[in-house]
Write an enzyme that holds these catalytic residues in place. Structure first.
Site, PDB file in Angstrom:
ATOM      1  N   GLY A 270      44.045  39.853  40.348  1.00  0.00           N
ATOM      2  CA  GLY A 270      43.586  39.428  39.309  1.00  0.00           C
ATOM      3  C   GLY A 270      44.140  37.726  38.989  1.00  0.00           C
ATOM      4  CD  GLU A 312      44.709  47.535  43.574  1.00  0.00           C
ATOM      5  OE1 GLU A 312      43.860  46.978  42.863  1.00  0.00           O
ATOM      6  OE2 GLU A 312      44.682  48.597  44.059  1.00  0.00           O
ATOM      7  N   GLY A 314      43.240  39.401  45.433  1.00  0.00           N
ATOM      8  CA  GLY A 314      41.967  39.162  46.505  1.00  0.00           C
ATOM      9  C   GLY A 314      41.797  37.660  46.495  1.00  0.00           C
ATOM     10  NE  ARG A 315      39.721  34.964  41.269  1.00  0.00           N
ATOM     11  CZ  ARG A 315      38.559  35.376  41.082  1.00  0.00           C
ATOM     12  NH1 ARG A 315      37.418  34.164  40.892  1.00  0.00           N
ATOM     13  NH2 ARG A 315      38.024  36.314  40.333  1.00  0.00           N
ATOM     14  NE  ARG A 352      33.926  33.153  41.404  1.00  0.00           N
ATOM     15  CZ  ARG A 352      34.560  32.134  40.780  1.00  0.00           C
ATOM     16  NH1 ARG A 352      34.473  30.883  41.057  1.00  0.00           N
ATOM     17  NH2 ARG A 352      35.365  32.558  39.574  1.00  0.00           N
ATOM     18  CE1 TYR A 356      31.723  37.118  37.140  1.00  0.00           C
ATOM     19  CE2 TYR A 356      32.100  35.518  38.943  1.00  0.00           C
ATOM     20  CZ  TYR A 356      31.882  36.875  38.383  1.00  0.00           C
ATOM     21  OH  TYR A 356      32.155  37.989  39.366  1.00  0.00           O
ATOM     22  CB  CYS A 383      13.184  29.381  41.883  1.00  0.00           C
ATOM     23  SG  CYS A 383      12.446  28.690  43.551  1.00  0.00           S
ATOM     24  CD  GLU A 384      17.642  32.159  38.190  1.00  0.00           C
ATOM     25  OE1 GLU A 384      18.699  31.793  37.394  1.00  0.00           O
ATOM     26  OE2 GLU A 384      17.381  33.373  38.677  1.00  0.00           O
ATOM     27  CE1 TYR A 413      35.707  39.451  44.338  1.00  0.00           C
ATOM     28  CE2 TYR A 413      37.338  37.696  43.903  1.00  0.00           C
ATOM     29  CZ  TYR A 413      37.223  39.260  43.782  1.00  0.00           C
ATOM     30  OH  TYR A 413      38.152  39.879  43.644  1.00  0.00           O
TER      31      TYR A 413
END
Ligand SMILES: Cc1ncc(COP(=O)(O)O)c(C=O)c1O
Length: 455
Positions: A270, A312, A314-315, A352, A356, A383-384, A413
């Site tokens: 994190g 742990e 990741g990012r 993302r 978020y 289409c958003e 991610y």
């Protein structure tokens, strides 16, 4: 700057006042080997991005292998004898698993699919941890079948399932995932340390203590330790300290209740990274120093032996290694003179922003802009209306269809969360290092997309 960065070689010498310079890259955001060039291009791993797009097309995710390796080393240095387990959900493929393995990290997977990638790369089973709040029987069988070193248990049902599977032969080592009641002050979708969300056993309600009792009651299961992960993209180191202190307190309670306390304490990942200039970022050195001190002090206060730590990330290992290059498809003039620059990717390769509200920066590459800069919003092709990649960025006023835009910090991610929304094909991933480019994930084809549609 490398040799390729000197396109002015052979011309008359210039004075310092007249010498043109490449536009500097924003600090922190770009991969370790990224260099700006006079012609407006950027090179990574000593390879310019524009020719790379001619070879592999766009959108293109470029990953700097050296950057990944350097960050693995930085985490290992910072955390000393602790175990550093890369969280594969951030980005996983055989090449990545190989780099991680060679750098001495462990690997966290959370499905039979991620485990299959690790297996295909020959990642040592002993150094794999399996996570997941709802591991299916297929996931658990795959983990036990490969001899995965550690399973992080997340529900009472899982304890029963594992006990039944273990009775048939395997004896997995377990960590109990605890919800310590700590808010990491991050986006709600990635807040996982508080009660009332789906992960872990609550400390406050007594569920965590009950999970420990149930595991200890199963003679085929081995309780190796505790785990917590309070969320992702956390930039307040105090939240990690608080979680660590609570976990040590819980270890002390377990010693009082059961005798010897578990030997391992996994504090999750994190660690937040900067996506835009000026964003905060947690560097491994200071965060490791604080965390290790917190655990040591709390253990001393409770007269507990210091457990073996695991983290742990990741990012923090892979986000900065990735740069996505898009081609501009259209430019519209928005309100207040701003530009709406639409590119040939978007939420299918980077969900993302819509998940978020994440925001990125973007930079024109391959040529120098003329005529000053304008405020621009870089939007995707989907289409958003929420398919926005970068808002409020400064781009050359003459940005036009056919231009290339590079978006940094897209290693984590992105590929792992990519989709085929609007039946758009997922982009390839090219690893660059020391002047060599290697396609590690090919572009999806229309045939790939149609292969699952059985009519
Ligand atoms: C259990 C666990 N560990 C580690 C991570 C990695 O988080 P990050 O990539 O933010 O470091 C996650 C992310 O969701 C996770 O769920």
């Amino acid at each position: 700057m490398g040799a390729a960065a000197r396109p002015d070689a052979g011309r008359a010498p210039m004075t310092p006042q007249t010498r043109p310079s490449a536009v500097a890259l924003e600090a922190l955001l770009w991969p370790a080997t990224a260099r700006p060039h006079l012609d407006g291009d950027i090179s990574i791993g000593r390879i310019k991005l524009t020719p790379l797009t001619e070879r592999f097309g766009t959108p293109l995710l470029v990953v700097d292998e050296q950057d990944v390796r350097e960050r693995c080393r930085a985490f290992r240095r910072a955390f000393g004898d602790a175990e550093v387990a890369y969280a594969g959900k951030a980005f996983l493929c055989r090449a990545m698993a190989t780099w991680i393995g060679q750098e001495g990290l462990s690997l966290d997977v959370c499905s039979a699919g991620e485990l299959a990638v690790a297996r295909a790369a020959g990642f040592p089973a002993e150094r794999i941890l399996m996570h997941g709040n709802a591991k299916t029987p297929e996931d658990l069988r795959a983990a036990l079948g490969y001899g995965v070193g550690t399973i992080v248990v997340d529900s009472f049902h899982e304890i029963s399932r594992l006990a039944a599977l273990a009775a048939q032969g395997a004896r997995p080592r377990l960590l109990i995932r605890v919800t310590p009641g700590v808010d990491g002050h991050t986006h709600a979708a990635v807040t996982t340390g508080t009660d009332g969300q789906k992960f872990g056993f609550s400390l406050a309600s007594g569920a965590a203590a009950e999970a420990v009792r149930r595991v200890l009651a199963q003679r085929h299961l081995e309780l190796a330790g505790l785990h917590c992960h309070i969320g992702s993209q956390i930039t307040d180191p105090g939240a990690f300290d608080l979680a660590a202190a609570r976990m040590v307190e819980f270890l002390a309670e377990l010693r009082a209740a059961h005798g010897t306390p578990p030997r391992r304490l996994d504090l999750g990942g994190g660690f937040g990274v900067a996506y835009r200039a000026g964003d905060p970022e947690l560097a491994p050195g200071p965060v490791a120093g604080r965390l290790r001190r917190t655990v040591q002090d709390a253990c001393a206060a409770h007269r507990l032996p210091v457990p073996r730590l695991t983290v742990e990330p990741g990012r923090a290992i892979v986000a900065h290694a990735g740069v996505t290059v898009y081609r501009v498809v259209s430019v519209k003039h928005g309100p207040a003179g701003g530009l709406l620059v639409a590119v040939n990717g978007g939420m299918s390769d980077n969900p993302r922003p819509s998940l978020y509200g994440a925001r990125y920066t973007a930079r024109l590459i391959g040529r120098r802009g003329a005529g000053g800069e304008r405020s621009a919003t870089v939007v995707g092709r989907h289409c958003e209306a929420g398919d926005v990649i970068a808002a409020g960025v400064r781009l050359p006023a003459d940005v036009r269809p056919g231009d290339l835009l590079a978006v940094p910090c897209t290693g984590a991610y992105h590929h792992s969360m990519a989709s085929n929304y609007n039946m758009v094909r997922r982009p390839p991933v090219v690893a660059v290092r020391d002047g060599r480019a290697r396609l590690i994930i090919r572009r999806e084809t229309i045939d790939d997309l149609m292969a699952r549609d059985l009519g």
